[in-house]
Motif scaffolding. Sequence first.
Motif, PDB file in Angstrom:
ATOM      1  N   SER A  45       0.837  -1.211   0.000  1.00  0.00           N
ATOM      2  CA  SER A  45       0.000   0.000   0.000  1.00  0.00           C
ATOM      3  C   SER A  45       0.866   1.252   0.000  1.00  0.00           C
ATOM      4  O   SER A  45       0.629   2.188  -0.774  1.00  0.00           O
ATOM      5  CB  SER A  45      -0.932   0.003   1.217  1.00  0.00           C
ATOM      6  N   ILE A  49       1.183   4.090  -3.076  1.00  0.00           N
ATOM      7  CA  ILE A  49       0.927   5.503  -2.792  1.00  0.00           C
ATOM      8  C   ILE A  49       2.142   6.347  -3.148  1.00  0.00           C
ATOM      9  O   ILE A  49       2.028   7.424  -3.749  1.00  0.00           O
ATOM     10  CB  ILE A  49       0.531   5.697  -1.320  1.00  0.00           C
ATOM     11  N   TYR A  75      -6.818  11.908  -8.492  1.00  0.00           N
ATOM     12  CA  TYR A  75      -6.350  10.714  -7.778  1.00  0.00           C
ATOM     13  C   TYR A  75      -7.093  10.545  -6.457  1.00  0.00           C
ATOM     14  O   TYR A  75      -7.520   9.437  -6.102  1.00  0.00           O
ATOM     15  CB  TYR A  75      -4.848  10.828  -7.532  1.00  0.00           C
ATOM     16  N   LYS A  79      -9.418   7.495  -5.513  1.00  0.00           N
ATOM     17  CA  LYS A  79      -9.017   6.687  -4.361  1.00  0.00           C
ATOM     18  C   LYS A  79     -10.162   6.579  -3.362  1.00  0.00           C
ATOM     19  O   LYS A  79     -10.419   5.512  -2.797  1.00  0.00           O
ATOM     20  CB  LYS A  79      -7.796   7.328  -3.689  1.00  0.00           C
ATOM     21  N   SER A  80     -10.867   7.697  -3.141  1.00  0.00           N
ATOM     22  CA  SER A  80     -11.984   7.671  -2.199  1.00  0.00           C
ATOM     23  C   SER A  80     -13.124   6.809  -2.732  1.00  0.00           C
ATOM     24  O   SER A  80     -13.742   6.038  -1.983  1.00  0.00           O
ATOM     25  CB  SER A  80     -12.472   9.094  -1.917  1.00  0.00           C
ATOM     26  N   SER A  82     -12.749   4.339  -4.746  1.00  0.00           N
ATOM     27  CA  SER A  82     -12.304   2.952  -4.781  1.00  0.00           C
ATOM     28  C   SER A  82     -12.488   2.269  -3.429  1.00  0.00           C
ATOM     29  O   SER A  82     -12.600   1.036  -3.370  1.00  0.00           O
ATOM     30  CB  SER A  82     -10.828   2.869  -5.204  1.00  0.00           C
ATOM     31  N   ALA A 236      -4.964   4.839  -8.764  1.00  0.00           N
ATOM     32  CA  ALA A 236      -5.902   4.545  -7.679  1.00  0.00           C
ATOM     33  C   ALA A 236      -6.260   3.062  -7.656  1.00  0.00           C
ATOM     34  O   ALA A 236      -6.340   2.440  -6.591  1.00  0.00           O
ATOM     35  CB  ALA A 236      -7.164   5.397  -7.829  1.00  0.00           C
ATOM     36  N   LEU A 240      -5.415  -0.858  -5.128  1.00  0.00           N
ATOM     37  CA  LEU A 240      -6.645  -1.348  -4.519  1.00  0.00           C
ATOM     38  C   LEU A 240      -6.463  -2.739  -3.909  1.00  0.00           C
ATOM     39  O   LEU A 240      -7.023  -3.043  -2.857  1.00  0.00           O
ATOM     40  CB  LEU A 240      -7.746  -1.384  -5.580  1.00  0.00           C
TER      41      LEU A 240
END
Length: 342
Positions: A45, A49, A75, A79-80, A82, A236, A240
């Motif tokens: 992770s 990032i 992004y 990301k939110s 996802s 993003a 995941l």
Amino acid sequence: MLDISALTWTVTVTITLILALLAVDLTLAAARPHRVGFGEATTWSVFYILVAVGFGIWFAARYGGEFGTEYFAGYIVEKSLSVDNLFVFVIIMSTFAVPAEHQHKVLTFGIVLALVMRAIFIALGATLLALFSFMFLLFGLLLIYTAVQLFRHRDEDPDIEDNVMVKAARRLLPITGDYVGGKLTVRVDGRRMVTPLFIVLLAIGSIDLLFALDSIPAVFGVTREPYIVFVANAFALLGLRALFFLVKGLLDRLVYLSAGLALILAFIGVKLILHWAHVDVHEAIPEIPTPLSLAVIALVLAVVTVASLIKTRHDPTAKAHPGSLRAHPPKSADPEQEAGAR
């Protein structure tokens, strides 16, 4: 307009980064099926990032701060959104009882499917926006409608069993009773059959398609550059798989996330409508600048996360839901359970 060369499209992003990272994920998933632990998930992770942030810094230095801001805004939006994907992935894994050692493979293939479908939607969306300015209005209205529906059904879960593709596959295809070592198809007594893993991938692929219908207009709300839309989605989604194993225990505590995502989608919908009105109605109508969009999105995510953790700390029984775009009738209890209860 952002002037991106064919070399940047094909080498810098598509081949060197995205396909290379996908290849690593696919190789690990196929060659070493295993239960992904917290330490491994944390490492991956942080890695993804850092790759996304590093790309954003290079992109801003190469093409300017305005485009860099649009990339980071896109992004964060993707990301939110996802994270909502993760809720549904957890439900799918539980519904089909996917063994822990095969979840890595399922997620990786699901991400590949999502990337392919979103690339198609990005190309289609960019073409429509370039040809018809009123598409900004339609995209904005779509996001507002989605936001309203998501907020109305924020305490519900999507019904995976009612998925059209899953129901059709179960009706038309012969399916084995177990996962057969994580294979997609297998020959039994001379007959080709699919395994439950194939059905799981169908479920994830169709869910990814629905998410793309919302996420692509949302990111076009913060940038109208197809290149930025694509890389924001790609980075993003690439993180995941690791994020799933890292936060799946925390997802149940994000009780206000669906409401926050509904608010973000509504805000971006308004932004798109204002842009259309500024271009097609009157230039005096104000637009929402990208830095303000970035600040609002970050603030909403921070508030809903903190509020969710406070809520679950005081009420441990509170449980988060991914939300649904339509109401689902409550499922009847299992007859054996009802008999036992009586």
